[in-house]
Design a protein around this motif. Sequence first.
Motif, PDB file in Angstrom:
ATOM      1  N   LYS A  55      -4.927  -0.083  -0.008  1.00  0.00           N
ATOM      2  CA  LYS A  55      -3.869   0.092  -0.932  1.00  0.00           C
ATOM      3  C   LYS A  55      -3.721  -1.238  -1.737  1.00  0.00           C
ATOM      4  O   LYS A  55      -3.463  -1.422  -2.823  1.00  0.00           O
ATOM      5  CB  LYS A  55      -2.572   0.454  -0.109  1.00  0.00           C
ATOM      6  N   ILE A  56      -3.838  -2.441  -0.900  1.00  0.00           N
ATOM      7  CA  ILE A  56      -3.860  -3.877  -1.406  1.00  0.00           C
ATOM      8  C   ILE A  56      -5.058  -4.031  -2.585  1.00  0.00           C
ATOM      9  O   ILE A  56      -4.619  -4.877  -3.568  1.00  0.00           O
ATOM     10  CB  ILE A  56      -4.097  -5.129  -0.207  1.00  0.00           C
ATOM     11  N   GLU A  57      -6.157  -3.393  -2.372  1.00  0.00           N
ATOM     12  CA  GLU A  57      -7.138  -3.300  -3.428  1.00  0.00           C
ATOM     13  C   GLU A  57      -6.745  -2.613  -4.514  1.00  0.00           C
ATOM     14  O   GLU A  57      -6.885  -2.947  -5.955  1.00  0.00           O
ATOM     15  CB  GLU A  57      -8.199  -2.763  -2.767  1.00  0.00           C
ATOM     16  N   GLY A  68      -1.298  -5.239 -16.980  1.00  0.00           N
ATOM     17  CA  GLY A  68      -0.657  -5.480 -15.890  1.00  0.00           C
ATOM     18  C   GLY A  68      -0.037  -4.366 -15.006  1.00  0.00           C
ATOM     19  O   GLY A  68      -0.570  -3.183 -15.452  1.00  0.00           O
ATOM     20  N   ALA A  69       0.926  -4.552 -14.259  1.00  0.00           N
ATOM     21  CA  ALA A  69       1.553  -3.317 -13.400  1.00  0.00           C
ATOM     22  C   ALA A  69       3.064  -3.875 -13.197  1.00  0.00           C
ATOM     23  O   ALA A  69       3.389  -4.998 -12.783  1.00  0.00           O
ATOM     24  CB  ALA A  69       0.812  -3.209 -12.183  1.00  0.00           C
ATOM     25  N   THR A  70       3.860  -3.005 -13.216  1.00  0.00           N
ATOM     26  CA  THR A  70       5.251  -2.966 -12.801  1.00  0.00           C
ATOM     27  C   THR A  70       5.413  -2.638 -11.428  1.00  0.00           C
ATOM     28  O   THR A  70       4.464  -2.135 -10.845  1.00  0.00           O
ATOM     29  CB  THR A  70       6.118  -2.194 -13.625  1.00  0.00           C
ATOM     30  N   LEU A  71       6.553  -3.175 -10.867  1.00  0.00           N
ATOM     31  CA  LEU A  71       6.892  -2.983  -9.411  1.00  0.00           C
ATOM     32  C   LEU A  71       7.012  -1.429  -9.309  1.00  0.00           C
ATOM     33  O   LEU A  71       6.451  -1.026  -8.220  1.00  0.00           O
ATOM     34  CB  LEU A  71       8.148  -3.725  -9.093  1.00  0.00           C
ATOM     35  N   ASP A  72       7.522  -0.658 -10.053  1.00  0.00           N
ATOM     36  CA  ASP A  72       7.492   0.748  -9.952  1.00  0.00           C
ATOM     37  C   ASP A  72       6.171   1.428 -10.167  1.00  0.00           C
ATOM     38  O   ASP A  72       5.954   2.347  -9.382  1.00  0.00           O
ATOM     39  CB  ASP A  72       8.754   1.448 -11.035  1.00  0.00           C
ATOM     40  N   GLN A  73       5.366   0.849 -10.714  1.00  0.00           N
ATOM     41  CA  GLN A  73       4.150   1.626 -10.775  1.00  0.00           C
ATOM     42  C   GLN A  73       3.205   1.382  -9.498  1.00  0.00           C
ATOM     43  O   GLN A  73       2.582   2.233  -8.992  1.00  0.00           O
ATOM     44  CB  GLN A  73       3.008   0.982 -12.029  1.00  0.00           C
ATOM     45  N   MET A  74       3.298  -0.030  -8.858  1.00  0.00           N
ATOM     46  CA  MET A  74       2.746  -0.116  -7.731  1.00  0.00           C
ATOM     47  C   MET A  74       3.283   0.522  -6.271  1.00  0.00           C
ATOM     48  O   MET A  74       2.624   0.889  -5.592  1.00  0.00           O
ATOM     49  CB  MET A  74       2.793  -1.814  -7.504  1.00  0.00           C
ATOM     50  N   VAL A  75       4.704   0.596  -6.697  1.00  0.00           N
ATOM     51  CA  VAL A  75       5.227   1.519  -5.407  1.00  0.00           C
ATOM     52  C   VAL A  75       4.813   2.911  -5.556  1.00  0.00           C
ATOM     53  O   VAL A  75       4.511   3.335  -4.600  1.00  0.00           O
ATOM     54  CB  VAL A  75       6.808   1.216  -5.845  1.00  0.00           C
ATOM     55  N   GLU A  76       4.847   3.310  -6.721  1.00  0.00           N
ATOM     56  CA  GLU A  76       4.353   4.711  -6.872  1.00  0.00           C
ATOM     57  C   GLU A  76       2.944   5.101  -6.314  1.00  0.00           C
ATOM     58  O   GLU A  76       2.502   5.783  -5.773  1.00  0.00           O
ATOM     59  CB  GLU A  76       4.476   5.335  -8.342  1.00  0.00           C
ATOM     60  N   ALA A  77       2.101   3.797  -6.745  1.00  0.00           N
ATOM     61  CA  ALA A  77       0.451   4.134  -6.436  1.00  0.00           C
ATOM     62  C   ALA A  77       0.480   3.977  -4.838  1.00  0.00           C
ATOM     63  O   ALA A  77      -0.518   4.575  -4.374  1.00  0.00           O
ATOM     64  CB  ALA A  77      -0.315   3.010  -7.206  1.00  0.00           C
ATOM     65  N   GLY A  79       2.875   3.994  -2.239  1.00  0.00           N
ATOM     66  CA  GLY A  79       3.715   4.736  -1.421  1.00  0.00           C
ATOM     67  C   GLY A  79       4.710   3.696  -0.565  1.00  0.00           C
ATOM     68  O   GLY A  79       5.471   3.989   0.227  1.00  0.00           O
ATOM     69  N   TRP A  80       4.538   2.340  -0.931  1.00  0.00           N
ATOM     70  CA  TRP A  80       5.127   1.418  -0.134  1.00  0.00           C
ATOM     71  C   TRP A  80       6.736   1.540  -0.745  1.00  0.00           C
ATOM     72  O   TRP A  80       7.048   1.719  -2.097  1.00  0.00           O
ATOM     73  CB  TRP A  80       4.484  -0.041  -0.474  1.00  0.00           C
ATOM     74  N   LEU A  81       7.693   0.723   0.104  1.00  0.00           N
ATOM     75  CA  LEU A  81       9.083   0.472  -0.461  1.00  0.00           C
ATOM     76  C   LEU A  81       8.661  -0.787  -1.413  1.00  0.00           C
ATOM     77  O   LEU A  81       7.885  -1.521  -1.338  1.00  0.00           O
ATOM     78  CB  LEU A  81       9.966   0.214   0.620  1.00  0.00           C
ATOM     79  N   PRO A  82       9.786  -0.925  -2.349  1.00  0.00           N
ATOM     80  CA  PRO A  82       9.645  -2.210  -3.137  1.00  0.00           C
ATOM     81  C   PRO A  82       9.622  -3.593  -2.523  1.00  0.00           C
ATOM     82  O   PRO A  82       8.947  -4.552  -2.993  1.00  0.00           O
ATOM     83  CB  PRO A  82      11.100  -2.089  -4.046  1.00  0.00           C
TER      84      PRO A  82
END
Length: 118
Positions: A55-57, A68-77, A79-82
């Motif tokens: 997931k970190i990769e 880049g990426a938004t926080l919401d995109q990273m959360v969705e990809a 499955g982590w909490l914000p």
Amino acid sequence: MTTATKTSAKARNRRMARMPADHGNNNEKIGAKKPAAGIAKAAAKPSETPKKPAKIELVLIMLRRAEGATLDQMVEATGWLPHTTRAALTGLKKKGHVISSEKMDGVRTYHVAASSNA
């Protein structure tokens, strides 16, 4: 006043934690573990499917994109909490990645500007 322990004929025999269930079997060492049957087969067989990136990769791949990426995109990809995702960004910074962010139209976008681990 002293306390004495009661002993009776019905007192059960106590065993040590590492003592095997069968006391008379001297062929096995005490505490020796038997290997699991499926481990040897799995180790000998090459994996047919490539490993899924961690997931970190996945977060790093998203941050390296041009947009880049938004926080919401990273959360969705992931499955982590914000708050976990933000902590992962902090961990990447500690590993030497230079992460920048900018806020456009009320949405913060993160980028990997450079890294010493490249």
